[in-house]
Design an enzyme around this catalytic site. Structure first.
Site: not given
Length: 794
Positions: A241, A275
């Protein structure tokens, strides 16, 4: 309403399930009422500009409404108590041997579980954060620590203010940590993990720094924050994330030991690059609403593969983009239940279900197709212009097309509108008619349901001495047949091609001169044409046979993987089983034994082929299984095949569970968990479930075990009878995510073959809103796979 800033203060007590918080939301209002998102939160009081306010809480909607209308600058002070969740969502606890780690995961709508906020991406704000913890604890957030003070015998940690950002990008972690660092100029790039769980070399840190340098050059904008943390989370629902400046990862995607497998090393490079692309595309410039989620994820997918291909050409990573991302996207987008790339979403449970092969894989491949059409340099110039214009702001997909159009002068908006607004994609039928080839486009679906849609297809026609580009935007066109080889050179397009017999025969003659991705495209299209009922099983196998001597790892893995998927549908089909076993034995012989300095793709493919082979060749599996006692020191590229061989040979869940307990590394443990699910019988299944309940199998990997159990032919009745309980377990662990939906999509069709009506009744009774998409797709795949089984038996 404009949110300027959040001043957040959290008071954490060890082992407590509750978090005491205070916040000040600074906002500008224009005669509006104030509604804040808050889930499982006890609001103790609200003041605005120092005056107490009346408010109401709608727990079903997760909304706090403050009575009255407000105008001008408002400081909204809130005192609240939130919960440490038991799911892998919001702020949750990871229990380790002698300590615990608290970590957050907020995308798409988890911030509201920690503090009241306007939890929507278009409301960017600055975040100023402080936390009160015991003296032996530390904390991590998006920004560096500004200072630490002593308060009532405890430690208060204050962080520097963030730039304007969306709530879903906020991060906070509390615990004891080990770390190792590198430098991007003067900025620290730090790999950090809960104490006692850091086993990595500096490979991930070097990978991150290399990707950051590439992006700074490509985008023409420096990385904007003063530091970067790569945070290894031992129990984590997502793969990673992109929290700005504090990116969280599953251990196996950010930790690399000296004996980490080749597949894991390239996965680390790709996930880290993905990411980091978000630090510009998603964090610096953020979508206005979740309908443009695809732009965040598609662009990060596209850029990650571009970056890794530049930094590690030896990986042949663009082959993986095609074989994994494009394959999955073409499959999912051929369903009636698919959705457009730009999809209208309203409810939170809808948002979580669009993190799928369309938002990632289809979008990434559409961008690849667009770059191929515009040219690399013009494409990059448009991206740079877009990022500079919308830095620290929100933007829509249409804003990007406008910038690309301004730079290139080409009709980008018109082309992209067709590809992102429409569901599905076209198939082109190609028929030889004298000196011409007639091309006709129509929508491709696996169930054969079509409509009148047309797409502007950037078409590359490969001829013996040229490659011609044209925009195919009509129902039918004719092109010269002279020196024709094939359409879609390099498999850059997002469509399928069905050739007539004469053209297919010509392609087969030229197959040795075709590029790797062209051969892959032919195989992938033939699989889809068979699954859709457009080609017979006999014709399908004939094409596979014509390409089965190919020594390219991508082609071998494609043939084997597609046939293995069909074997999963019908494991009792002796013709299919013998054909697949023969291919796997042949490919395994071609690949040979591991050699020093061999191609990366060869190493990875060998592991994949042998994992399939042990499931069809009992003698080979039995021989390999004898090495299980040496699992920890076994070739890391072949550990999954060893674990599966032992599971199928010994059929002892107890043995595998003991090995899981003794295995501390995530990358080595995941193979064992998959193998555990393949152990046969009620006794082994019960032992597997117990290991999930006791968290011997980490919560994050529970789905892996349940999926594997569903794939084991001898367990399917057991799993089907337990399906309600499995769904309840997954929903509890992964609340607020799309994981239950994806589990149903994958497993329901396999479990339903032979009991179609029972499975349909089961799916029609599913009551989890966040699983609605998986139910629709599962039902459709069930019909498709049941038909394919009948076709293979005809």
């Amino acid at each position: 309403m404009k949110i300027v800033s959040y001043d957040l203060h959290f008071n954490f007590q060890k082992s407590s399930d509750y978090i005491n918080g205070k916040e000040k939301i600074s906002a500008h209002l224009n005669g509006e009422k104030i509604e804040l998102d808050a889930v499982d939160t006890n609001i103790k009081g609200i003041n605005i500009n120092g005056e107490p306010q009346k408010f109401s809480m709608d727990s079903k909607k997760g909304l706090v409404t403050i009575e009255g209308d407000f105008n001008g600058p408002c400081d909204i002070d809130i005192e609240f108590v939130s919960k440490v969740t038991h799911a892998l969502r919001g702020m949750y606890r990871v229990r380790l041997n002698d300590h615990e780690f608290l970590t957050t995961d907020f995308e798409p709508t988890g911030a509201r579980r920690l503090f009241p906020c306007i939890d929507r991406p278009q409301y960017k704000a600055e975040f100023r954060v402080s936390v009160l913890v015991d003296n032996d604890l530390d904390a991590i957030s998006n920004m560096p620590i500004r200072g630490t003070t002593s308060v009532s015998g405890r430690k208060q940690i204050e962080f520097e203010s963030t730039p304007p950002m969306s709530t879903y990008l906020f991060y906070l972690g509390i615990g004891n940590f080990d770390h190792l660092s590198g430098k991007l100029g003067k900025k620290d790039v730090t790999l950090i993990a809960p104490k006692g769980t850091l086993y990595s070399t500096d490979f991930p840190v070097k990978s991150a720094i290399a990707s950051l340098k590439f992006y700074e050059s490509y985008f023409g904008i420096p990385y904007q924050l003063p530091k970067l943390h790569l945070i290894s989370v031992p129990d984590y629902a997502a793969g990673a994330m992109e929290n700005w400046g504090a990116i969280t990862f599953r251990e196996r995607y950010v930790q690399a030991a000296k004996d980490t497998s080749a597949a894991t090393l390239s996965a680390i490079d790709e996930v880290v690059a993905h990411e980091l692309a978000h630090q510009w595309f998603g964090d610096l410039v953020t979508m206005k609403w979740w309908n443009d989620l695809w732009l965040n994820e598609s662009f990060a997918t596209f850029m990650a593969y571009k970056t890794v291909n530049k930094l590690h050409p030896e990986y042949d990573i663009l082959n993986d983009l095609i074989d994994s991302e494009k394959r999955g996207a073409l499959l999912g987008d051929s369903l009636s239940s698919t959705h457009p790339i730009d999809v209208n979403v309203v409810e939170p449970e809808e948002v979580s279900q669009i993190f799928d092969e369309i938002s990632y894989g289809k979008g990434g491949n559409i961008l690849r197709m667009l770059e191929n059409y515009l040219g690399e340099e013009d494409f990059r110039s448009g991206i740079r212009s877009y990022l500079k214009k919308y830095s620290y702001k929100n933007a829509a997909g249409s804003d990007l097309w406008t910038e690309l159009e301004a730079v290139t002068g080409k009709p980008v908006s018109e082309i992209m509108k067709a590809w992102i607004i429409k569901k599905g994609y076209p198939t082109i039928s190609a028929k030889l008619q004298g000196s011409k080839i007639k091309l006709r486009q129509e929508k491709f679906t696996l169930l054969g349901k079509t409509d009148e849609e047309l797409w502007p297809i950037p078409l590359i026609v490969w001829r013996e001495n040229s490659k011609d580009a044209l925009l195919f935007d009509k129902r039918e066109i004719e092109i010269p047949s002279k020196e024709f080889i094939k359409l879609d050179s390099g498999s850059t397009g997002f469509y399928r091609v069905e050739y007539d017999g004469a053209l297919m025969e010509n392609i087969t003659k030229h197959v040795s001169s075709l590029g790797i991705l062209d051969r892959w495209g032919i195989l992938n299209d033939m699989t889809a044409l068979f699954m859709s009922g457009r080609k017979s099983f006999k014709d399908y196998l004939s094409v596979l046979d014509s390409m089965s001597n190919d020594k390219e790892p991508l082609v071998m893995n494609s043939i084997a993987g597609d046939l293995f998927s069909l074997y999963t549908i019908d494991p009792t089909n002796s013709v299919l089983k013998d054909k697949l076993r023969n291919y796997l034995q042949k490919f395994n012989k071609t690949l040979g034994e591991p050699a020093k300095d061999e191609k990366h793709s060869l190493t990875v493919t060998r592991g994949s082929i042998r994992t399939m082979l042990v499931q069809l060749d009992k003698e080979y599996a039995s021989k390999l299984a004898k090495n299980f006692s040496s699992y920890d020191s076994f070739d890391p590229n072949l550990r999954r095949s060893l674990a599966v061989a032992y599971s199928l040979t010994a059929n002892s869940a107890a043995d595998i569970i003991e090995k899981i307990k003794a295995t501390k590394r995530d990358d080595a443990r995941q193979h064992l968990i998959y193998a555990l699910g393949l152990s046969r019988g009620e006794k082994n299944y019960t032992a597997m479930k117990k290991s999930i309940d006791e968290e011997i199998v980490p919560r994050q990997d529970s789905i892996t075990a349940f999926v594997a159990a569903s794939m084991q032919p001898e367990n399917r009745k057991i799993v089907f009878d337990d399906y309600d309980n499995i769904m309840a377990t997954i929903e509890k662990i992964f609340t607020g995510s799309g994981y239950l939906s994806r589990f149903i999509e994958i497993t329901a069709p396999i479990l339903g073959i032979g009991r179609e009506e029972e499975m349909k009744r089961e799916l029609f009774s599913v009551h989890y809103p966040e699983a609605s998409t998986g139910v629709k797709k599962g039902l459709e795949y069930l019909d498709i796979m049941s038909r394919a089984k009948r076709s293979m038996q005809a």
